[in-house]
Scaffold this motif. Structure first.
Motif, PDB file in Angstrom:
ATOM      1  N   VAL A   1      -8.145  -2.354   7.252  1.00 56.25           N
ATOM      2  CA  VAL A   1      -7.904  -2.700   5.616  1.00 56.25           C
ATOM      3  C   VAL A   1      -7.307  -1.457   5.205  1.00 56.25           C
ATOM      4  O   VAL A   1      -7.959  -0.379   4.881  1.00 56.25           O
ATOM      5  N   SER A   2      -6.235  -1.461   4.623  1.00 55.63           N
ATOM      6  CA  SER A   2      -5.477  -0.104   4.061  1.00 55.63           C
ATOM      7  C   SER A   2      -5.533  -0.361   2.761  1.00 55.63           C
ATOM      8  O   SER A   2      -4.900  -1.258   2.067  1.00 55.63           O
ATOM      9  N   LYS A   3      -5.743   0.703   2.000  1.00 54.68           N
ATOM     10  CA  LYS A   3      -5.716   0.665   0.479  1.00 54.68           C
ATOM     11  C   LYS A   3      -5.146   2.090   0.025  1.00 54.68           C
ATOM     12  O   LYS A   3      -5.486   3.086   0.564  1.00 54.68           O
ATOM     13  N   HIS A   4      -4.581   1.942  -1.165  1.00 53.87           N
ATOM     14  CA  HIS A   4      -4.203   3.193  -1.935  1.00 53.87           C
ATOM     15  C   HIS A   4      -5.008   3.343  -3.027  1.00 53.87           C
ATOM     16  O   HIS A   4      -4.978   2.262  -3.952  1.00 53.87           O
ATOM     17  N   TYR A   5      -5.333   4.442  -3.325  1.00 57.54           N
ATOM     18  CA  TYR A   5      -6.039   4.622  -4.695  1.00 57.54           C
ATOM     19  C   TYR A   5      -5.262   5.902  -5.370  1.00 57.54           C
ATOM     20  O   TYR A   5      -4.237   6.298  -4.852  1.00 57.54           O
ATOM     21  N   GLN A   6      -5.725   6.342  -6.472  1.00 54.06           N
ATOM     22  CA  GLN A   6      -5.169   7.230  -7.440  1.00 54.06           C
ATOM     23  C   GLN A   6      -4.712   8.236  -6.422  1.00 54.06           C
ATOM     24  O   GLN A   6      -3.381   8.671  -6.659  1.00 54.06           O
TER      25      GLN A   6
ATOM     26  N   VAL B   1       0.958  -1.308   0.050  1.00 48.16           N
ATOM     27  CA  VAL B   1       0.098   0.121   0.215  1.00 48.16           C
ATOM     28  C   VAL B   1       0.879   1.217  -0.130  1.00 48.16           C
ATOM     29  O   VAL B   1       1.637   1.444   0.849  1.00 48.16           O
ATOM     30  N   ASP B   2       0.759   2.109  -0.977  1.00 46.68           N
ATOM     31  CA  ASP B   2       1.599   3.495  -1.251  1.00 46.68           C
ATOM     32  C   ASP B   2       1.042   4.258  -0.103  1.00 46.68           C
ATOM     33  O   ASP B   2      -0.046   4.320   0.381  1.00 46.68           O
ATOM     34  N   ASN B   3       1.807   5.148   0.281  1.00 42.28           N
ATOM     35  CA  ASN B   3       1.534   6.090   1.207  1.00 42.28           C
ATOM     36  C   ASN B   3       1.276   5.769   2.720  1.00 42.28           C
ATOM     37  O   ASN B   3       0.620   6.467   3.410  1.00 42.28           O
ATOM     38  N   TYR B   4       1.606   4.463   2.908  1.00 41.86           N
ATOM     39  CA  TYR B   4       1.146   3.930   4.100  1.00 41.86           C
ATOM     40  C   TYR B   4       2.120   3.087   4.989  1.00 41.86           C
ATOM     41  O   TYR B   4       2.911   2.564   4.237  1.00 41.86           O
ATOM     42  N   HIS B   5       2.369   3.268   6.220  1.00 41.14           N
ATOM     43  CA  HIS B   5       3.130   2.215   7.011  1.00 41.14           C
ATOM     44  C   HIS B   5       2.480   2.453   8.310  1.00 41.14           C
ATOM     45  O   HIS B   5       1.841   3.180   8.653  1.00 41.14           O
ATOM     46  N   TRP B   6       3.031   1.125   8.963  1.00 41.13           N
ATOM     47  CA  TRP B   6       2.498   1.040  10.540  1.00 41.13           C
ATOM     48  C   TRP B   6       3.893   0.593  11.176  1.00 41.13           C
ATOM     49  O   TRP B   6       4.671   0.158  10.732  1.00 41.13           O
ATOM     50  N   LYS B   7       3.400   0.957  12.519  1.00 38.96           N
ATOM     51  CA  LYS B   7       4.589   0.455  13.574  1.00 38.96           C
ATOM     52  C   LYS B   7       3.812  -0.131  14.620  1.00 38.96           C
ATOM     53  O   LYS B   7       2.545   0.182  14.848  1.00 38.96           O
ATOM     54  N   VAL B   8       4.361  -0.687  15.457  1.00 44.37           N
ATOM     55  CA  VAL B   8       3.785  -1.236  16.886  1.00 44.37           C
ATOM     56  C   VAL B   8       3.873   0.086  17.424  1.00 44.37           C
ATOM     57  O   VAL B   8       4.722   0.868  17.801  1.00 44.37           O
ATOM     58  N   PHE B   9       2.433   0.213  18.275  1.00 42.51           N
ATOM     59  CA  PHE B   9       2.424   1.418  19.012  1.00 42.51           C
ATOM     60  C   PHE B   9       2.809   1.061  20.588  1.00 42.51           C
ATOM     61  O   PHE B   9       3.647   2.125  21.030  1.00 42.51           O
ATOM     62  N   ASN B  10       2.439  -0.047  21.128  1.00 42.37           N
ATOM     63  CA  ASN B  10       2.966  -0.201  22.655  1.00 42.37           C
ATOM     64  C   ASN B  10       4.357  -0.888  22.351  1.00 42.37           C
ATOM     65  O   ASN B  10       4.337  -1.976  22.047  1.00 42.37           O
ATOM     66  N   LYS B  11       5.348  -0.273  23.127  1.00 40.49           N
ATOM     67  CA  LYS B  11       6.658  -0.848  23.056  1.00 40.49           C
ATOM     68  C   LYS B  11       6.671  -1.994  24.108  1.00 40.49           C
ATOM     69  O   LYS B  11       7.111  -1.660  25.141  1.00 40.49           O
TER      70      LYS B  11
END
Lengths: 687, 687
Positions: free
Chosen positions: A466-471, A349-359
């Motif tokens: 559900v993460s998606k990238h559109y135009q 998914v472009d323009n998107y990233h995630w990380k773990v929030f609680n360390k």
């Protein structure tokens, strides 16, 4: 150790693994998915959770890490293992055979050792028709029965064959073992939901993923390896099976083993195929029809080792497992096309990233922080409360939020950025009646129920996204299944929160309804977002200038803050301009619409309810909504050091306060099974 | 990295591995042996060193330990690998298949990965005729050619087949690899030296080791599995090959690969067998003849999976490797019988253990401390100088020595416990003449050469020991190859030091001669042991009471301590009794024999030369010797804090001081090629 029993699924984020996890959950199993993600994405797991409305335990573990693997078997009551994880590309296996032997065989050795150590002796092994090699070298072995001699012709197939043998030898050495060997023919298609499917990281090795990339425009044309075979159209015949059928075969094998007497062991191979062959051109035609596209192809020479016909004889599985493939190649092509068009780059998914929030020590996948980033606008969302943690427009932070997850769990947290539900704002006396029945809720504020009670949406982990990238925009969809009876509310409610982010706006869509299985048939729903905005770089909102869409608001009892039912007008020129100063406070429900009380307002146009600016900079915020009201709140009760009162303001578009307890308003919030609550609101930035 | 190139031998301490290491060294290869010793003993390596008179690099590493394995390939210039290490018992493999897959397959995967990483791409793999399975299932496949289809029928055979395939696949993926697959038939026999052989830890799986244990009395009878086969005597036919022939097959394969053009890769299987079949009874008869024993047996039913005839077709190896088996089954039986009788319990030696002497980071096997322990007497020996490090009789320590190895390397160490050689005591002017040629030696003491010079026997690591246990004594044999020219001495000399320890004595036997390959033909040899005894619990020997066998001694120049040639008598009653006190010092060469000057005195009877006691306890020491003289020294020059002068006394039985430079004495010490220097001395304890 938990007493709940689990099925461990290795390679659970992979193509077949992920589809099988879905079927397992549909069949009532608890799943622990393991994957080293070397050729898959955690995204698949997030989507499974979204799809099945359940959280799935996931561990990013390489099977060869005996210690980590062992820890899982020590921590959970494992009932059996579905073993998918493997490198699986035939061509690649001839180039890096050592990696295939190491990953596939050594991974399986370690898995079986750990299982043995923990006395878990039930395994369903993901094998392949590749173990037969060229079945045409014998007479009468097409369609291929399970007793066809094995002679895999490539390292991939050999590793599968070795692992079959290992399980066979192990079972022979210890007859209490149960090993089900499932030999797949050609799995195709995707989940009909379009949420999960095959996601080849490199050039696809298989016909259909390749065709799909041709159809979507990622590849120019299909290469057809030989059209001079003795089939109806000259191309070779294979046995293509819908991946969901295949997944169900694993449930059948598991249930077959579970049905055995407790002292009976097993080692048995089953073909999972349809028994029906399709040529390459059959498939090209089916996919062309499903996709509505002409699919360019080029005939090239035969590939080494290819043979005319490799069709399964699936009768053993039918007879013993009571399983047959029921879905057609056409269905598979339609599902693949849906998957492909909705996810043209698979799980990437472009323009998107995630990380773990609680360390914490172990990675807690349910608690992640998701960031969507456009050139001007960057927004971060957490699974916890499906909240908006951060908004930065042209580099300037615009909402109050925390870097550390723990702060969000504090009792003093005034719902910074959270989704508010199942019922936003106040319910008088913490109770309401539906069809004569009274429901008593959590009373969490001076005898009322505020924002749904103590364990409301803002305290729960949403599934997905559900993460998606559109135009030119991205979407993130979170989902929550709120239990019947939670905080005293009747009915199990499923709520979807969909964020749509582009370069200058965040749109929020809410959709909520009672689930089919809910024991109660009606409830009250009212949803909003509780972001605290601040357009200045100061720690206070004073100086902020507003223009509201309405100067009418619900008259409330100053003590209980509950509306009397009367709508009154402000003396101040709110629809023109009002500037905040320390002596100007708001916590009022402004009324935008006094008559159109649809439960689902999403079809209405978004209407501007507030326009906000601050003299210290040029950024403007416009809030629009489809809802009949909005709470405007200047944050005077914030009390969470170092965050001070009036650090942010809220424009909480939604329904009338306490609507459920006002007969004339209740249709805004009273939801029966089969009805859908819906609304949209949007924050737009400019400068 | 050393520029010397090495062959890595995995499983180098095992049955076939150890025999191949010997052949490799005989063929001029440098060897690094690796073994995890899970089914073998380091003893095999010590004996190989003893046998070949060379040290062998050894690492106790499990192949699955990629890090340790990698370190070896980084540290040495490895030329290729002979890969033996594997669990190898067919029956066991059906009981613990996971261990077989893990050890054999995963071990091989790791090895190949490490080789690949270090760009070492030559491997000779120890495979087995087991990969053919039952070759009689095909027509015309007996004798079995390499192209006989493979279908191993047990986990052991399967692991071999998987590894063959791994190497094949790897070679196909990277044609610069060279893999020689050697399929062994039935290896039997032992090294003709009797030093190494098969040493099954548990019940032997194979016919001959089992027979050997029957012959030696460890097992009651042989079970013959079926005598109703269609052979001349009804028992099944196998192809038995002498392990030394087999070992040589590996050299042939290695040399074949080395003879290829540098850019030519290879994957090829070769049978290593004789092509001649023997029945079980043929073998029983041959071994019965070799051992001179009736071998009881019992006919029992056929074993599952056994077939009539599994004989090799070895013609491919003959044609391509120029290798054939040359040794007979009879020879193999003789060698096995020698191995069995000389090592009835294989490498397990009662009353004996060893530990590493120098505590460095990596285990230094050449530097070990060996302890022989009887109820009353415990003696420890080091490889360094083949020295006696500790003697305890009835719990009382009797010699001066160090706990820490480093102290032995100190310049101040007055040869505590060491073997003294190649030439004990003084050589005048550090030179001697043989047949008119003068040899100039290391002058390490006032113009003389003392105890062989600076890099003498006491500064070298002896190889071995070969450690054995007999009915009521143990032996330890150390060997040293002293280079031609070392310290100026002519000729390469091989010296054997054999210790025999029982419950109350330590006998030392010296045997030394010039090697066949020595460039020089004559040298001077004089050997003794330099233990410093102390029977008291005090730090001084004062008070010790002696009775010597002689009061005659060599008159010496007080300045040089060199004998004039004259023999004189003491005034003191040495042959009666002398008690040491601070003013009574000795450092004299006492003469026991004035005429019998054999080079090899071992045939003479041990004669008492000193009897020693101390009033503080009841322990008596008697020193006996076959030699014509002994140096009696009261340790007045010890200067190694905290050890003080007169901490111990020495009775160094041996030859006359400086005999090589006295015409009439020189035949005691002058050794020509073909002659043997020999002597014995013995320390006996009583109380």
């Amino acid at each position: 150790m938990s007493s709940k029993s689990y099925i461990v699924v290795t390679g659970g984020a992979g193509y077949i693994g992920s589809h099988t996890v879905v079927e397992l959950i549909y069949h009532g199993y608890n799943v622990i998915a393991i994957d080293n993600l070397c050729n898959s994405s955690y995204e698949a797991i997030a989507r499974i959770e979204f799809l099945v409305r359940k959280s799935v335990l996931f561990y990013n573990i390489d099977l060869r890490d005996e210690k980590q693997l062992s820890h899982i078997f020590s921590s959970y009551n494992v009932q059996g293992v579905l073993h998918f994880s493997a490198l699986k590309a035939v061509g690649e296996s001839t180039k890096i055979p050592l990696d295939y032997y190491d990953n596939n065989i050594y991974g399986s050795i370690t898995l079986l050792r750990v299982m043995n150590k923990h006395n878990i002796k039930t395994i369903v092994f993901s094998s392949s028709a590749t173990v037969y090699g060229d079945a045409t070298r014998f007479e009468n072995m097409i369609p291929i029965p399970e007793n066809c001699p094995n002679e895999p012709t490539n390292p991939y197939g050999k590793t599968k064959y070795v692992i079959e043998n290992l399980i066979k030898d192990l079972q022979k050495s210890d007859p209490t073992w149960r090993g089900a060997i499932l030999r797949y023919f050609n799995p195709i298609g995707a989940h009909p939901s379009g949420l999960i499917g095959e996601d080849p990281l490199n050039v696809p090795n298989n016909l259909l993923p390749f065709l799909a990339q041709v159809a979507i425009g990622r590849r120019e044309k299909l290469y057809v390896f030989g059209n001079d075979y003795e089939s109806h159209d000259g191309t070779p015949i294979r046995d293509y099976i819908h991946v969901v059928d295949l997944a169900k075969g694993h449930i059948a094998a598991l249930e077959y083993m579970n049905s055995l007497e407790s002292d009976v062991g097993l080692y048995r191979e089953w073909n999972l195929g349809t028994g029906k062959g399709s040529t390459v051109f059959d498939i090209v035609n089916a996919f062309s029809q499903a996709s509505g596209k002409e699919l360019p192809y080029e005939i090239v020479g035969r590939r080494d080792g290819d043979v005319l016909n490799l069709t399964a004889d699936p009768s053993r599985a039918k007879k013993e497992l009571n399983w047959i493939a029921t879905m057609t190649v056409e269905q598979a092509c339609r599902d693949l096309w849906k998957w492909t068009t909705e996810n043209p780059f698979g799980f990437r998914v472009d323009n998107y990233h995630w990380k773990v929030f609680n360390k914490s020590q172990t990675v807690d996948y349910k608690n992640r922080l998701h960031t969507v980033k456009f050139p001007d606008l960057q927004v971060s969302f957490a699974n916890y409360g499906a909240l908006i943690q951060d908004v930065q427009y042209k580099g300037q932070p615009l909402v109050v939020g925390f870097q550390e997850f723990q702060a969000y769990t504090s009792d003093s947290n005034p719902l910074f950025g959270s989704t508010v539900g199942r019922y936003a704002n106040r319910i008088s006396n913490g109770s309401f009646q539906i069809e004569g029945k009274t429901y008593e809720l959590d009373k969490n504020q001076s005898g009322s129920t505020l924002h749904g009670g103590n364990n409301a949406y803002n305290r729960q982990y949403f599934l997905g996204p559900v993460s998606k990238h559109y135009q030119d925009y991205n979407t993130l969809e979170f989902i929550l299944l709120d239990e019947d009876g939670n905080n005293g509310f009747p009915a199990e409610v499923e709520t979807l929160v969909k964020y749509t982010v582009n370069n200058n706006s965040i749109e929020i869509e809410y959709q909520s309804s009672i689930t089919e299985n809910s024991p109660n048939d009606a409830t009250a729903i009212s949803l909003t977002n509780h972001s605290y905005w601040n357009l200045s770089s100061n720690k206070t909102i004073d100086g902020t200038v507003f223009r509201l869409a309405s100067d009418k608001y619900l008259k409330t009892d100053p003590k209980t803050q509950l509306p009397s039912g009367e709508i009154i007008s402000s003396n101040e020129p709110l629809t023109k301009s009002v500037k905040l100063s320390p002596d100007v406070s708001f916590d009022n429900c402004f009324v935008v619409d006094e008559s159109d009380f649809s439960l689902d307002t999403r079809k209405r146009e978004l209407k501007q309810i507030a326009e906000v600016s601050h003299p210290s900079n040029s950024i403007k915020l416009s809030v629009t909504s489809t809802d009949p009201a909005f709470q405007f709140y200047t944050g005077d009760n914030i009390s969470m050091d170092p965050i001070k009162p009036r650090a942010g303001f809220c424009v909480e578009a939604g329904r009338y306060v306490n609507a459920i307890n006002h007969a004339s308003w209740s249709k805004q919030v009273l939801v029966h099974k089969g009805e859908v609550y819906g609304s949209k609101l949007k924050f737009t930035f400019s400068s």
